[in-house]
Motif scaffolding. Structure first.
Motif, PDB file in Angstrom:
ATOM      1  N   LYS A  85       0.837  -1.212   0.000  1.00 13.46           N
ATOM      2  CA  LYS A  85       0.000   0.000   0.000  1.00 13.46           C
ATOM      3  C   LYS A  85       0.867   1.255   0.000  1.00 13.46           C
ATOM      4  O   LYS A  85       1.825   1.354   0.763  1.00 13.46           O
ATOM      5  CB  LYS A  85      -0.934  -0.016   1.215  1.00 13.46           C
ATOM      6  CG  LYS A  85      -1.976   1.095   1.187  1.00 13.46           C
ATOM      7  CD  LYS A  85      -3.104   0.832   2.167  1.00 13.46           C
ATOM      8  CE  LYS A  85      -4.073   1.997   2.268  1.00 13.46           C
ATOM      9  NZ  LYS A  85      -4.731   2.324   1.009  1.00 13.46           N
ATOM     10  N   LYS A  86       0.487   2.238  -0.865  1.00 10.39           N
ATOM     11  CA  LYS A  86       1.362   3.407  -1.033  1.00 10.39           C
ATOM     12  C   LYS A  86       1.050   4.523  -0.045  1.00 10.39           C
ATOM     13  O   LYS A  86       1.911   5.336   0.242  1.00 10.39           O
ATOM     14  CB  LYS A  86       1.262   3.910  -2.475  1.00 10.39           C
ATOM     15  CG  LYS A  86       1.920   2.917  -3.444  1.00 10.39           C
ATOM     16  CD  LYS A  86       2.077   3.441  -4.849  1.00 10.39           C
ATOM     17  CE  LYS A  86       2.842   2.440  -5.696  1.00 10.39           C
ATOM     18  NZ  LYS A  86       2.231   2.096  -6.946  1.00 10.39           N
ATOM     19  N   ASP A  87      -0.204   4.604   0.446  1.00 11.06           N
ATOM     20  CA  ASP A  87      -0.519   5.692   1.375  1.00 11.06           C
ATOM     21  C   ASP A  87      -0.733   5.165   2.796  1.00 11.06           C
ATOM     22  O   ASP A  87      -1.153   4.031   2.999  1.00 11.06           O
ATOM     23  CB  ASP A  87      -1.743   6.502   0.904  1.00 11.06           C
ATOM     24  CG  ASP A  87      -2.958   5.632   0.615  1.00 11.06           C
ATOM     25  OD1 ASP A  87      -2.777   4.497   0.124  1.00 11.06           O
ATOM     26  OD2 ASP A  87      -4.092   6.057   0.900  1.00 11.06           O
ATOM     27  N   SER A  88      -0.443   6.018   3.751  1.00 11.44           N
ATOM     28  CA  SER A  88      -0.617   5.678   5.160  1.00 11.44           C
ATOM     29  C   SER A  88      -0.817   6.985   5.934  1.00 11.44           C
ATOM     30  O   SER A  88      -0.060   7.931   5.709  1.00 11.44           O
ATOM     31  CB  SER A  88       0.628   4.951   5.662  1.00 11.44           C
ATOM     32  OG  SER A  88       0.562   4.763   7.045  1.00 11.44           O
ATOM     33  N   PRO A  89      -1.811   7.096   6.826  1.00 13.56           N
ATOM     34  CA  PRO A  89      -2.837   6.104   7.143  1.00 13.56           C
ATOM     35  C   PRO A  89      -3.779   5.873   5.965  1.00 13.56           C
ATOM     36  O   PRO A  89      -3.769   6.656   5.011  1.00 13.56           O
ATOM     37  CB  PRO A  89      -3.590   6.769   8.316  1.00 13.56           C
ATOM     38  CG  PRO A  89      -3.405   8.229   8.079  1.00 13.56           C
ATOM     39  CD  PRO A  89      -2.028   8.384   7.515  1.00 13.56           C
ATOM     40  N   ASN A 131      -3.537  11.749  16.284  1.00 14.78           N
ATOM     41  CA  ASN A 131      -2.126  11.432  16.037  1.00 14.78           C
ATOM     42  C   ASN A 131      -2.051  10.095  15.301  1.00 14.78           C
ATOM     43  O   ASN A 131      -2.411   9.060  15.846  1.00 14.78           O
ATOM     44  CB  ASN A 131      -1.363  11.346  17.375  1.00 14.78           C
ATOM     45  CG  ASN A 131       0.123  11.128  17.148  1.00 14.78           C
ATOM     46  OD1 ASN A 131       0.561  10.909  16.013  1.00 14.78           O
ATOM     47  ND2 ASN A 131       0.905  11.178  18.211  1.00 14.78           N
ATOM     48  N   TYR A 132      -1.575  10.154  14.036  1.00 12.21           N
ATOM     49  CA  TYR A 132      -1.405   8.925  13.248  1.00 12.21           C
ATOM     50  C   TYR A 132       0.029   8.384  13.394  1.00 12.21           C
ATOM     51  O   TYR A 132       0.352   7.349  12.836  1.00 12.21           O
ATOM     52  CB  TYR A 132      -1.653   9.206  11.766  1.00 12.21           C
ATOM     53  CG  TYR A 132      -3.069   9.624  11.429  1.00 12.21           C
ATOM     54  CD1 TYR A 132      -4.121   8.707  11.458  1.00 12.21           C
ATOM     55  CD2 TYR A 132      -3.354  10.934  11.055  1.00 12.21           C
ATOM     56  CE1 TYR A 132      -5.405   9.095  11.123  1.00 12.21           C
ATOM     57  CE2 TYR A 132      -4.639  11.331  10.721  1.00 12.21           C
ATOM     58  CZ  TYR A 132      -5.652  10.403  10.762  1.00 12.21           C
ATOM     59  OH  TYR A 132      -6.925  10.782  10.428  1.00 12.21           O
ATOM     60  N   GLU A 133       0.887   9.136  14.108  1.00  2.25           N
ATOM     61  CA  GLU A 133       2.303   8.761  14.209  1.00  2.25           C
ATOM     62  C   GLU A 133       2.544   7.954  15.480  1.00  2.25           C
ATOM     63  O   GLU A 133       1.654   7.784  16.300  1.00  2.25           O
ATOM     64  CB  GLU A 133       3.188  10.018  14.261  1.00  2.25           C
ATOM     65  CG  GLU A 133       2.904  11.047  13.183  1.00  2.25           C
ATOM     66  CD  GLU A 133       3.245  10.542  11.799  1.00  2.25           C
ATOM     67  OE1 GLU A 133       4.155   9.730  11.673  1.00  2.25           O
ATOM     68  OE2 GLU A 133       2.560  10.966  10.839  1.00  2.25           O
ATOM     69  N   SER A 191      -1.136   2.736  12.295  1.00  2.00           N
ATOM     70  CA  SER A 191      -1.146   1.979  11.040  1.00  2.00           C
ATOM     71  C   SER A 191      -0.081   0.887  11.088  1.00  2.00           C
ATOM     72  O   SER A 191       1.037   1.142  11.536  1.00  2.00           O
ATOM     73  CB  SER A 191      -0.809   2.894   9.854  1.00  2.00           C
ATOM     74  OG  SER A 191      -1.794   3.866   9.681  1.00  2.00           O
ATOM     75  N   VAL A 192      -0.436  -0.280  10.587  1.00  2.41           N
ATOM     76  CA  VAL A 192       0.519  -1.386  10.454  1.00  2.41           C
ATOM     77  C   VAL A 192       0.531  -1.799   8.986  1.00  2.41           C
ATOM     78  O   VAL A 192      -0.526  -1.864   8.361  1.00  2.41           O
ATOM     79  CB  VAL A 192       0.092  -2.586  11.339  1.00  2.41           C
ATOM     80  CG1 VAL A 192       0.992  -3.797  11.083  1.00  2.41           C
ATOM     81  CG2 VAL A 192       0.124  -2.206  12.814  1.00  2.41           C
ATOM     82  N   ARG A 193       1.711  -2.066   8.430  1.00  2.47           N
ATOM     83  CA  ARG A 193       1.819  -2.549   7.051  1.00  2.47           C
ATOM     84  C   ARG A 193       2.573  -3.871   7.065  1.00  2.47           C
ATOM     85  O   ARG A 193       3.716  -3.928   7.539  1.00  2.47           O
ATOM     86  CB  ARG A 193       2.601  -1.547   6.177  1.00  2.47           C
ATOM     87  CG  ARG A 193       1.879  -0.221   6.001  1.00  2.47           C
ATOM     88  CD  ARG A 193       0.674  -0.352   5.075  1.00  2.47           C
ATOM     89  NE  ARG A 193      -0.101   0.871   5.015  1.00  2.47           N
ATOM     90  CZ  ARG A 193      -1.171   1.124   5.784  1.00  2.47           C
ATOM     91  NH1 ARG A 193      -1.586   0.243   6.674  1.00  2.47           N
ATOM     92  NH2 ARG A 193      -1.847   2.236   5.652  1.00  2.47           N
ATOM     93  N   SER A 194       1.929  -4.916   6.543  1.00  2.57           N
ATOM     94  CA  SER A 194       2.604  -6.214   6.526  1.00  2.57           C
ATOM     95  C   SER A 194       1.887  -7.172   5.584  1.00  2.57           C
ATOM     96  O   SER A 194       0.661  -7.089   5.416  1.00  2.57           O
ATOM     97  CB  SER A 194       2.594  -6.812   7.941  1.00  2.57           C
ATOM     98  OG  SER A 194       3.248  -8.060   7.938  1.00  2.57           O
ATOM     99  N   GLY A 195       2.637  -8.063   4.994  1.00  2.00           N
ATOM    100  CA  GLY A 195       2.074  -9.187   4.243  1.00  2.00           C
ATOM    101  C   GLY A 195       1.073  -8.763   3.196  1.00  2.00           C
ATOM    102  O   GLY A 195       1.290  -7.805   2.444  1.00  2.00           O
TER     103      GLY A 195
END
Ligand SMILES: NC(=O)c1ccc[n+]([C@@H]2O[C@H](COP(=O)([O-])OP(=O)(O)OC[C@H]3O[C@@H](n4cnc5c(N)ncnc54)[C@H](OP(=O)(O)O)[C@@H]3O)[C@@H](O)[C@H]2O)c1
Length: 252
Positions: free
Chosen positions: A143-147, A169-171, A186-190
């Motif tokens: 995924k390119k954007d976060s959150p 706070n998204y950080e 936010s978590v990015r995985s798999g």
């Protein structure tokens, strides 16, 4: 039968193409700069036969794409996320051109129901001050954007309905978090298609509301439904308004 141009032939564009026959739409062109089977650009020729363009591309491409849909007088469904700071520019373009555009950070019917469930729950917990509130979203590592766009909508719903929370706070939090801050992580995985969780936590217990997409089909079906709906409309619409005002009432 509705004729569509699929713009962006990545995970979502391919799925829309695969679902087209069973959903009774015809994909008349596929547009993507780097895929050999596709048209490279949105041009008069590549969208000529389409009633509606369905755009699942990338955040930095989408405003230029909207300009082209408007110039070419094509109605559009915008599924691409991460561009909503430019929503006013998009609205101006759509109004000036007399076209129709529907957008959403999340076209899943289930997520749109979830947004309302969270809104109602938040109103209840606003009266129960012993509960704190948090948000968490998990997505695949590509995924390119976060959150996520959906996380931003959820956070805004919470901020609008919990009196004490006036900052998001998204950080990562360094040190102790202040009580007026909503933490949304936010978590990015798999390969996770998309999970959003809202938690209400007290000394006594935790209440968790979770939406877990099983795959991308819900997004694609909502986008196709929207394409059928926007075909003859003018103006800019948010899918959530359409879902509640038009799609849901039609079911009864
Ligand atoms: N609203 C919703 O319900 C929903 C659901 C799922 C995903 N999304 C969003 O939709 C977008 C696409 O998701 P995805 O999972 O399909 O991503 P993806 O697999 O990366 O696909 C995006 C595709 O668009 C292509 N592209 C980039 N710029 C383009 C342009 N100007 N014109 C045409 N094609 C272009 C990319 O080409 P390259 O590979 O060469 O860059 C890629 O093939 C993301 O913003 C994502 O967050 C929204």
């Amino acid at each position: 039968m509705l004729k569509v141009a699929v713009v962006g032939f990545g995970k979502m564009g391919k799925l829309i193409n695969e679902l087209s026959v069973e959903q009774n739409i015809e994909v008349v062109s596929i547009i993507d700069p780097n895929k050999k089977i596709a048209y490279c650009e949105i041009t008069e020729e590549s969208v000529r036969n389409a009633d509606v363009c369905i755009d699942f591309t990338q955040p930095d491409a989408v405003l230029d794409n909207i300009k082209k849909y408007c110039q070419l007088k094509k109605n559009a469904v915008i599924g691409t996320t991460g561009w909503f700071d430019n929503i006013n520019k998009a609205e101006k373009l759509v109004q000036e051109s007399g076209t129709g555009l529907i957008y959403s950070a999340n076209f899943s019917i289930g997520v749109n129901a979830f947004l309302s469930i969270v809104e109602n729950a938040t109103k209840i917990f606003n009266k129960l001050q012993e509960y704190d509130i948090y948000g968490l979203e998990l997505h695949h590592r590509h995924k390119k954007d976060s959150p996520s766009g959906t996380a931003k909508i959820l956070a805004q719903i919470i901020k609008d309905n919990i009196t004490i929370k006036d900052r998001i706070n998204y950080e990562r939090v360094s040190g102790q978090i202040e009580s007026n801050v909503l933490h949304f992580a936010s978590v990015r995985s798999g390969e996770i298609p998309g999970t959003h969780q809202i938690g209400f936590d007290s000394m006594a217990d935790t209440i968790e509301l979770t939406h877990r997409a099983r795959n991308r089909i819900g997004f694609a079906l909502g986008a196709i439904k929207s394409a059928k709906w926007i075909k003859d409309k003018k103006g800019l619409y948010n899918f959530r308004e359409v879902f509640f005002n038009i799609i849901l009432p039609q079911r009864h």
